[in-house]
Design a protein around this motif. Structure first.
Motif, PDB file in Angstrom:
ATOM      1  N   ASP A 247       0.786  -1.198  -0.126  1.00  0.00           N
ATOM      2  CA  ASP A 247      -0.010  -0.028   0.020  1.00  0.00           C
ATOM      3  C   ASP A 247       1.002   1.352   0.182  1.00  0.00           C
ATOM      4  OD1 ASP A 247      -1.635   2.288   0.735  1.00  0.00           O
ATOM      5  OD2 ASP A 247      -2.869   1.102   2.167  1.00  0.00           O
ATOM      6  N   ILE A 249       0.128   4.303  -0.120  1.00  0.00           N
ATOM      7  CA  ILE A 249      -0.226   5.394   0.989  1.00  0.00           C
ATOM      8  C   ILE A 249      -0.034   5.306   2.372  1.00  0.00           C
ATOM      9  CG2 ILE A 249      -2.384   6.649   1.654  1.00  0.00           C
ATOM     10  CD1 ILE A 249      -3.709   6.415  -1.123  1.00  0.00           C
ATOM     11  N   LEU A 250       0.256   4.002   2.700  1.00  0.00           N
ATOM     12  CA  LEU A 250       0.744   3.537   4.078  1.00  0.00           C
ATOM     13  C   LEU A 250       2.201   4.095   4.231  1.00  0.00           C
ATOM     14  CD1 LEU A 250       0.509   2.046   6.518  1.00  0.00           C
ATOM     15  CD2 LEU A 250       1.631   0.020   5.618  1.00  0.00           C
ATOM     16  N   HIS A 253       1.697   7.854   4.996  1.00  0.00           N
ATOM     17  CA  HIS A 253       1.233   8.037   6.177  1.00  0.00           C
ATOM     18  C   HIS A 253       2.395   7.963   7.144  1.00  0.00           C
ATOM     19  CE1 HIS A 253      -2.730   8.542   6.278  1.00  0.00           C
ATOM     20  NE2 HIS A 253      -3.265   7.384   5.561  1.00  0.00           N
ATOM     21  N   ILE A 257       4.029  10.886   9.333  1.00  0.00           N
ATOM     22  CA  ILE A 257       3.867  10.909  10.730  1.00  0.00           C
ATOM     23  C   ILE A 257       5.205  11.154  11.626  1.00  0.00           C
ATOM     24  CG2 ILE A 257       3.361   9.193  12.828  1.00  0.00           C
ATOM     25  CD1 ILE A 257       1.710   7.503  11.180  1.00  0.00           C
ATOM     26  N   TYR A 304       1.366  16.118  16.285  1.00  0.00           N
ATOM     27  CA  TYR A 304       1.160  14.762  15.819  1.00  0.00           C
ATOM     28  C   TYR A 304      -0.085  14.449  14.935  1.00  0.00           C
ATOM     29  CZ  TYR A 304       4.955  13.268  18.733  1.00  0.00           C
ATOM     30  OH  TYR A 304       6.255  13.107  19.241  1.00  0.00           O
ATOM     31  N   TRP A 307      -0.515  15.265  10.322  1.00  0.00           N
ATOM     32  CA  TRP A 307       0.568  14.922   9.022  1.00  0.00           C
ATOM     33  C   TRP A 307      -0.117  14.507   7.617  1.00  0.00           C
ATOM     34  CZ3 TRP A 307      -1.666  11.078  12.504  1.00  0.00           C
ATOM     35  CH2 TRP A 307      -2.128  10.010  11.678  1.00  0.00           C
ATOM     36  N   MET A 316      -6.052   9.450  -0.360  1.00  0.00           N
ATOM     37  CA  MET A 316      -6.601   8.856   0.754  1.00  0.00           C
ATOM     38  C   MET A 316      -8.137   9.210   0.801  1.00  0.00           C
ATOM     39  SD  MET A 316      -5.133  11.002   3.802  1.00  0.00           S
ATOM     40  CE  MET A 316      -5.480  12.912   3.710  1.00  0.00           C
ATOM     41  N   SER A 317      -8.890   8.522   1.640  1.00  0.00           N
ATOM     42  CA  SER A 317     -10.307   8.844   1.808  1.00  0.00           C
ATOM     43  C   SER A 317     -10.500  10.461   1.914  1.00  0.00           C
ATOM     44  CB  SER A 317     -10.936   7.921   3.074  1.00  0.00           C
ATOM     45  OG  SER A 317     -10.842   8.625   4.492  1.00  0.00           O
ATOM     46  N   THR A 319     -13.017  11.453   4.038  1.00  0.00           N
ATOM     47  CA  THR A 319     -13.373  11.648   5.523  1.00  0.00           C
ATOM     48  C   THR A 319     -11.927  12.160   6.026  1.00  0.00           C
ATOM     49  OG1 THR A 319     -14.674   9.753   5.412  1.00  0.00           O
ATOM     50  CG2 THR A 319     -14.220  10.655   7.500  1.00  0.00           C
ATOM     51  N   ALA A 320     -10.740  11.472   5.751  1.00  0.00           N
ATOM     52  CA  ALA A 320      -9.681  11.689   6.604  1.00  0.00           C
ATOM     53  C   ALA A 320      -9.235  13.132   5.789  1.00  0.00           C
ATOM     54  CB  ALA A 320      -8.507  10.832   6.080  1.00  0.00           C
ATOM     55  N   ILE A 323     -10.877  15.791   8.030  1.00  0.00           N
ATOM     56  CA  ILE A 323     -10.499  15.931   9.309  1.00  0.00           C
ATOM     57  C   ILE A 323      -9.067  16.519   9.506  1.00  0.00           C
ATOM     58  CG2 ILE A 323      -9.663  14.420  11.243  1.00  0.00           C
ATOM     59  CD1 ILE A 323     -12.099  12.479  10.510  1.00  0.00           C
ATOM     60  N   PHE A 324      -8.186  15.946   8.555  1.00  0.00           N
ATOM     61  CA  PHE A 324      -6.914  16.393   8.599  1.00  0.00           C
ATOM     62  C   PHE A 324      -6.781  17.982   8.294  1.00  0.00           C
ATOM     63  CE2 PHE A 324      -5.425  12.086   8.808  1.00  0.00           C
ATOM     64  CZ  PHE A 324      -4.703  12.135   9.849  1.00  0.00           C
ATOM     65  N   LEU A 327      -8.000  19.783  11.542  1.00  0.00           N
ATOM     66  CA  LEU A 327      -6.862  19.671  12.541  1.00  0.00           C
ATOM     67  C   LEU A 327      -5.461  20.501  12.322  1.00  0.00           C
ATOM     68  CD1 LEU A 327      -6.937  15.909  13.215  1.00  0.00           C
ATOM     69  CD2 LEU A 327      -7.545  17.690  14.786  1.00  0.00           C
TER      70      LEU A 327
END
Ligand code: HEM
Ligand SMILES: [Cu+2]
Lengths: 546, 98
Positions: A247, A249-250, A253, A257, A304, A307, A316-317, A319-320, A323-324, A327
């Motif tokens: 993945d 995108i992992l 992330h 991070i 934290y 990111w 990425m989704s 929703t994410a 939210i990001f 934040l």
């Protein structure tokens, strides 16, 4: 003002006192004195900074005119990667904590050294080993790494250049950073002088302390990520590469991070330095001490949670994404708290515009531009347009270079007389701030405009309509790099030929200004007992009579 | 650090405890492997993480001695652990809603 408080510089200072049985070069290479280690970091870090600057200027030369100018596309890829890796991992992340944190954190809390002096020396050598491995990878067969400093998958698994070695170098540099953080946290908890409660600590200490936590908690993440990439390259295990079932995108992330909190490793100590310099040159206690100290911790923590704002266009989704974005806007708050407190400190102060203060003024201006354009990137709709363009390049140079970079120079000019017991040419220093500022704006402001017009980053060529702005940017790079070498020149001159500096040239009141310049080995003859608030300028009278 | 605090009890678990913990870790590992073959749908990941969490808390508490340490270490560790949990949770906002 200068000279009134002059105490004859005594020959017995840490330059003449070894911590081991050697004298000469070995007394440095094997030293466990925090000041000497700080200075060794200083030499190495400034060296790499200058290399990074030269690489930056080479890139600007290539971009002076459309088409191939001095290097081909592949070399350009290697250049921006080298430039990014050097500037991030070898200059801006270790810069302030490793040099000025090492030198001044123990002094500012009334300690004789850091908690683990030998570990401190080990951190330094890990830094050197990491740096050497990174350089080695440039000349080994395979060719220099060309992925950009972000090492994005899947290219970093498929590129045939030397990837594993520079990755290993970054891994080792991470350990250097972790050990420094560990050392500082323990030092702050265990070695404060009697009377030095947490809320009597200078704000530079608070900032370095908050940074140390980020170093410890975030850096292992990038360590693991790097190891996974190496494993994937060597053994073909499908962790990140989609062709192997991984993945990608992992990877992003995990990379961010760490790398987003890393921008707070870069900026928090700088904010700490600003909180030292502004009271000293305004002759006024800092406005909102607790708010500034707590906002350091808040930034460290909220840092934290944001990111993935680097990944809005990575798939990425949704929703994410919102939210990001939300934040990200929140993290602007504690930074705002600091800026307002600094300005409030200056209000009705008696301002003395010495070079360190002028650097701080340049910082507030440049960093504000960097911070506000960050909001353009943090907003989902606008980021889609300017993502991966020169707009981003301009933004991060304004925050990293205009922010932490200018404060690196501010700290250098503020503490230089303390570290070396010599004074530099103040007039040269004032002129440098001005030419730095002009060069900086010419170099990077056009990049905002070009980015907005669609000029992508990491390209060695461009369409003819960008030619004028690119030329202006290149001229800026000459002025800026010229200034940097000029600064190095007059500081080196001051180091050997400058007039002796008094122990307190600026009228500062934190502990380092109570001791002689340069300090003695172990800093204090007797450990002081702290009775004053950190920025209580009524002490100045007693200090002068002392 | 331990030597500086006279009130601190030097409690060390015996070999028996260590071996028991080791066996427990082996058992959990085989559960992980077995469960990887069972289709738990969307819970797969959470079950795997739960087992990993139990295993690491055993290691941290017993092998790494945190259980017998001063409170401040536990507070610090809890803080780092919380940060990790928050990071996991935020990552799942991407993973689950993709
Ligand atoms: C005179 C000084 C400098 C010059 C002339 C310069 C110039 C440049 C140029 C031309 C690029 C490539 C833009 C592109 O094609 O995408 C770049 C990228 C970059 N610069 Fe600088 N820069 C300088 C100083 C700095 C400093 C002080 C830092 C950090 C504190 C820094 C960090 C970076 C990073 C991280 C990149 C991105 C590399 C990548 O894309 O992987 N630069 N710089
Ligand atoms: Cu970020």
């Amino acid at each position: 003002m200068m000279g009134q408080t002059a105490v004859a510089v005594k020959a017995d200072n840490f330059y003449h006192q070894s911590t081991n049985k050697y004298s000469g070069i070995l007394s440095w290479l094997l030293t466990i004195d925090h000041k000497r280690i700080g200075l060794m970091y200083m030499v190495s870090i400034i060296f790499f900074f200058l290399v990074g600057v030269i690489v930056g200027v080479l890139m600007r030369l290539e971009l002076m005119a459309p088409g191939k100018t001095i290097v081909d596309a592949q070399t350009y890829n290697a250049l921006f990667t080298l430039h990014g890796v050097i500037m991030i991992f070898l200059f801006i992340i270790p810069g302030l904590p490793a040099i000025f944190g090492n030198f001044f954190l123990p002094i500012q809390i009334g300690a004789r050294d850091v908690a683990f002096p030998r570990l401190n020396l080990l951190s330094y050598y890990l830094y050197v080993i990491g740096a050497v491995l990174a350089l080695l990878s440039l000349v080994l067969p395979g060719g220099p790494i060309d992925t950009g400093w972000t090492f994005y998958i899947p290219y970093s698994v498929r590129s045939t250049t030397n990837i594993s070695l520079p990755l290993l170098a970054a891994f080792i540099l991470g350990f250097s950073s972790i050990l420094t953080g560990l050392n500082f946290i323990t030092t702050v908890h265990r070695l404060r002088a009697p009377g030095m409660g947490f809320f009597k600590m200078p704000l530079f200490v608070w900032a370095t302390y908050a940074t140390a936590w980020v170093q410890i908690i975030a850096t292992p993440v990038v360590g693991i990520t790097i190891l996974l990439v190496i494993i994937e390259r060597l053994f073909g295990v499908g962790i990140f590469d989609p062709a192997l079932g991984g993945d990608p995108i992992l990877f992003q992330h995990m990379f961010w991070i760490y790398s987003h909190p890393a921008v707070y490793i870069m900026i928090l100590p700088a904010m700490g330095v600003v909180s030292e310099i502004i009271p000293t040159f305004s002759r006024r206690t800092i406005f909102g001490y607790t708010a500034i100290a707590m906002s350091s911790l808040a930034i460290a923590f909220v840092g934290y949670l944001v990111w993935a704002h680097h990944m809005f266009t990575s798939g990425m989704s949704d929703t994410a994404r919102w939210i990001f974005s939300l934040l990200t806007f929140l993290v602007a708050l504690p930074s705002g708290v600091k800026v307002f407190n600094w300005v409030a400190t200056m209000y009705k102060g008696s301002i003395d515009p010495q070079p360190p203060f002028l650097w701080v003024m340049a910082f507030i201006f440049l960093f504000s531009i960097g911070g506000l354009t960050g909001l353009v990137l943090g907003a989902l709709a606008t980021d889609v347009h300017v993502h991966d363009t020169y707009f981003v390049v301009a933004h991060f140079h304004f925050v990293m270079f205009g922010g932490t970079g200018t404060i690196f120079f501010a700290a250098l000019h503020y503490w230089f007389p303390k570290m070396f017991g010599r004074m530099y040419n103040v007039k040269f220093a004032r002129i440098s701030v001005a030419t730095f500022f002009i060069g900086f704006m010419l170099l990077y402001f056009p990049k905002f405009i070009m980015g907005y017009m669609g000029m992508p980053r990491r390209y060695y060529d461009y369409l003819p309509q960008f030619a004028n702005l690119q030329m202006i940017s290149t001229i800026g790079s000459w002025i800026l790099s010229g200034t940097i070498f000029f600064i190095v020149g007059y500081l080196l001159h001051a180091l050997f030929k400058g007039p002796k500096a008094p122990s307190n040239p600026w009228g500062g009141v934190t502990l380092e200004w109570h001791i002689q310049s340069p300090p003695i080995m172990e800093n204090f003859k007797t450990i002081p007992t702290i009775t004053h608030e950190p920025y209580d300028f009524s002490q100045l009278k007693e200090m002068k009579n002392a | 650090m331990q030597h500086e605090n006279p009130k601190h009890k030097h409690h060390h678990p015996g070999y028996g405890t260590y071996i028991l913990v080791w066996l427990a870790l082996l058992a959990f590992t085989s559960i992980t492997v077995t469960i990887a073959g069972v289709n738990l749908g969307r819970y797969t990941l959470f079950v795997a993480l739960l087992i990993a969490a139990i295993k690491s808390s055993l290691v941290v508490n017993i092998f790494m001695h945190i259980k017998f340490e001063e409170k401040i270490f536990k507070v610090f560790l809890a803080l780092s652990g919380m940060t990790l949990v928050v990071i996991f949770a935020l990552t799942f906002f991407d993973f689950i809603y993709r």
